[in-house]
Design an enzyme around this catalytic site. Structure first.
Site, PDB file in Angstrom:
ATOM      1  N   LEU A 356       0.808  -1.222   0.000  1.00  0.00           N
ATOM      2  CA  LEU A 356       0.000   0.000   0.000  1.00  0.00           C
ATOM      3  C   LEU A 356       0.837   1.267   0.000  1.00  0.00           C
ATOM      4  CD1 LEU A 356      -2.769  -1.046   2.563  1.00  0.00           C
ATOM      5  CD2 LEU A 356      -2.957  -0.945   0.083  1.00  0.00           C
ATOM      6  N   ARG A 357       2.158   1.112  -0.105  1.00  0.00           N
ATOM      7  CA  ARG A 357       2.999   2.321  -0.103  1.00  0.00           C
ATOM      8  C   ARG A 357       2.678   3.222  -1.292  1.00  0.00           C
ATOM      9  NH1 ARG A 357       7.620  -0.947   1.691  1.00  0.00           N
ATOM     10  NH2 ARG A 357       7.977  -0.523   3.887  1.00  0.00           N
ATOM     11  N   GLY A 358       2.378   2.637  -2.434  1.00  0.00           N
ATOM     12  CA  GLY A 358       2.043   3.441  -3.610  1.00  0.00           C
ATOM     13  C   GLY A 358       0.839   4.322  -3.380  1.00  0.00           C
TER      14      GLY A 358
END
Length: 418
Positions: A356-358
């Protein structure tokens, strides 16, 4: 993609400023142990006795600042830095750097491109634009006097005991990590001189301590030794650096903006490290002949008389400083609609972005861009500008795919956002 990014990026550097406050060059509040002892020995400055209630001594806190030491760190004694406002072109790279200064939680920038395209020059020119922060005076970890998450152990204990902390204002620190650095120099080590002379277990802070709440820059990051990459991964993941040396166990905060640059021809980065960079900027060689001539002429002017060249860009530098300061102040009030958040996550999901970093970085970068433009609400245009830089390095590599990953992101963006 250049056509999509350039108009928004160029507009950032022409916003007028209402004030003319001028900031000084970056200076570090901590000095190396050996250098500090030699300097104090020459000047006849006595050293403070270590506190008896601490079994580990941070040697960087023992030397009182003197007038001569301050002069050595003054603006005039530093090597002249090329002005950020004088960088011609490379708007994508400059935009990514500015957004990370506005919101350090974006997570840094990875700059990859051809050799000789000004990557290192641009990063180092960011020093003049870095804003000021409050730190605990004499603390080697740049501890935040208000936030316990950014405090060293000694400062935290003083707060718990109700002691008042001396506070000073200083520029955000930029630390260069050389490729030949040893693990001890990066993480910190035992002060052998103090141990032999006084029989005290003393800890000498390393580069990660100095970079706390600042910027850690690694030039040619793809050539960095694997053991140093492991150290950076551990610190970037936890925000803390733990040192175990000769009976000493000490932990200190190590939250920094990680900026790396390199040439893709010299090797690829490990996926684990690449994912730690919030944004990815691709830098290409300028092809326009007139623009190339302008770059050569500007560089020749700087080499001939650096100070005069820097003075000629004072107005532009001040405008950028004021823009960054205003954007940092208004960042918390910038809003992004729920519908736009959903579309960002849909783009990430359809591109099969791992984790979920993007999603998180794209939201943060879009809000930082809106703040830099002086708005309190994120638009689809803001997202279109930053989303290729936030996602292109997170896509799974397909050896049979010839299209640029940034173009894949743009295509999916327009498909989702209509």
């Amino acid at each position: 993609m250049a056509g999509l990014l350039a108009p928004s990026s160029i507009a950032l550097f022409t916003t007028p400023s209402s004030t003319t406050t001028k900031f000084s060059l970056v200076s570090s509040i901590s000095s190396g142990q050996v250098w500090g002892r030699r300097l104090c020995g020459r000047l006849g400055v006595p050293l403070k006795k270590e506190r008896s209630d601490f079994h580990v001594v941070n040697v960087a806190t023992e030397v009182n600042p003197t007038d001569k030491a301050k002069k050595l760190a003054s603006k005039d004694s530093q090597r002249p830095v090329y002005p950020f406002a004088a960088i011609v072109g490379q708007d994508e790279m400059k935009l990514c750097l500015l957004l990370n200064v506005i919101d350090p939680k974006i997570g840094g920038v990875m700059i990859m491109g051809d050799r000789g395209t000004g990557k290192s020059t641009t990063v180092r020119s960011l020093v003049d634009l870095l804003p000021e922060i409050e730190v605990v005076a004499g603390d080697p970890f740049n501890s935040d006097p208000e936030d316990p998450e950014f405090m060293g152990m000694e400062v935290r204990e003083k707060v718990l005991q109700g002691e008042s902390l001396p506070v000073l204002t200083t520029k955000i620190t930029m630390v260069d990590l050389p490729l030949g650095a040893t693990e001890d120099r990066v993480c910190g080590t035992i002060d052998i001189e103090k141990a032999l002379r006084e029989g005290v277990k003393a800890f000498e802070p390393g580069l990660l301590a100095k970079a706390n709440r600042g910027i850690l820059y690694v030039d040619e990051v793809n050539l960095l030794d694997d053991h140093l990459v492991d150290v950076l991964l551990d610190s970037a993941a936890s925000g803390w650096n733990t040192v175990e040396r000769e009976g000493i166990s000490i932990s200190h905060p190590a939250r920094f903006i990680l900026i790396g640059s390199g040439n893709p021809e010299e090797g690829e980065l490990r996926p684990q490290l690449l994912d730690r960079f919030g944004m990815h900027a691709q830098v290409g060689t300028v092809r326009d002949a007139e623009l190339r001539v302008k770059i050569v002429e500007e560089r020749a002017r700087f080499d001939q008389n650096p100070q005069e060249f820097r003075d000629s860009y004072d107005v532009e530098q001040e405008k950028l400083q004021q823009q960054i300061s205003a954007a940092r102040s208004s960042l918390s009030s910038v809003q992004i609609d729920h519908d736009l958040r959903v579309k960002i996550s849909k783009v990430c999901a359809e591109l099969n972005v791992d984790g979920l970093r993007g999603d998180i970085v794209t939201n943060r970068a879009a809000k930082a861009l809106a703040a830099l433009k002086g708005r309190d609400k994120v638009s689809a245009e803001d997202i279109a500008t930053v989303i290729p830089n936030c996602l292109r390095h997170r896509l799974r590599k397909d050896p049979l795919e010839s299209i640029d990953s940034g173009l894949l992101v743009i295509e999916k963006f327009y498909e989702v956002f209509n």
